[in-house]
Design an enzyme around this catalytic site. Sequence first.
Site, short mmCIF file in Angstrom:
data_model
loop_
_atom_site.label_atom_id
_atom_site.label_comp_id
_atom_site.label_asym_id
_atom_site.label_seq_id
_atom_site.Cartn_x
_atom_site.Cartn_y
_atom_site.Cartn_z
N CYS A 136 0.84 -1.19 0.00
CA CYS A 136 0.00 0.00 0.00
C CYS A 136 0.88 1.24 0.00
O CYS A 136 1.86 1.31 0.74
CB CYS A 136 -0.90 -0.01 1.24
SG CYS A 136 -2.02 1.38 1.36
N HIS A 193 -9.08 -3.92 -2.30
CA HIS A 193 -8.14 -3.17 -1.46
C HIS A 193 -8.51 -1.69 -1.47
O HIS A 193 -8.58 -1.05 -0.41
CB HIS A 193 -6.72 -3.39 -2.01
CG HIS A 193 -5.65 -2.61 -1.34
ND1 HIS A 193 -4.65 -3.19 -0.60
CD2 HIS A 193 -5.40 -1.27 -1.31
CE1 HIS A 193 -3.83 -2.25 -0.13
NE2 HIS A 193 -4.27 -1.07 -0.57
N GLU A 194 -8.76 -1.14 -2.65
CA GLU A 194 -9.06 0.30 -2.75
C GLU A 194 -10.44 0.63 -2.18
O GLU A 194 -10.61 1.68 -1.55
CB GLU A 194 -8.92 0.78 -4.20
CG GLU A 194 -7.54 0.61 -4.80
CD GLU A 194 -6.41 1.24 -4.00
OE1 GLU A 194 -6.64 2.20 -3.25
OE2 GLU A 194 -5.27 0.75 -4.12
N HIS A 216 -10.18 1.08 1.44
CA HIS A 216 -9.72 2.43 1.81
C HIS A 216 -10.90 3.39 1.95
O HIS A 216 -10.94 4.21 2.87
CB HIS A 216 -8.76 3.00 0.76
CG HIS A 216 -7.34 2.64 0.98
ND1 HIS A 216 -6.63 3.00 2.09
CD2 HIS A 216 -6.48 1.95 0.19
CE1 HIS A 216 -5.39 2.55 1.99
NE2 HIS A 216 -5.27 1.91 0.84
#
Length: 175
Positions: free
Chosen positions: A96, A138-139, A142
């Site tokens: 990351c 993953h994004e 966030h």
Amino acid sequence: MALREIIILPDKRLREISKPVAEVTPEIRKLADDMFESMYEAPGIGLAAIQIAEPVRLITMDIVRKEGNGKSDPRAFINPEIVGASAELNVYEEGCLSIPEYYAEVERPKTVRIRYTDLDGQVKEEDADGLFATCIQHEIDHLNGVLFVDHISKLKKAMVVRKFEKAAKRGIKYV
């Protein structure tokens, strides 16, 4: 386009839940351009707006560049959401830009179906697998204030968080 600073753990803004984008405006398109420039400079293959301290639901990605063939496929996802996920799981070593120089294996659904709005304001649905599935999950994490280290053991997470907290106290900036 402008290069923007990527915020680093333990910055508390990384834990904010990003707000939906109401409309695709010139400002949102410029933000996406800034994100692409910042992502490529880092270098990375994905970036959520919150990583440059903009708490809106916008992601930029270019997973083709990771393949190292000189090609590029920049993509922006506005208000992305996972609308379906496989029961089958996949393990991928993740990193990351907000947790530089740290990588760990993370288990996630192997395939996902996503719904998002593109930069032209069109709502789309798409199936994602492989690196694309891993990166989009993953994004999206966030955007929900979740970091990939939240998916690893508590001991490993505590060690990496402590490392970044100590570095921040000493004024060490990761680049």
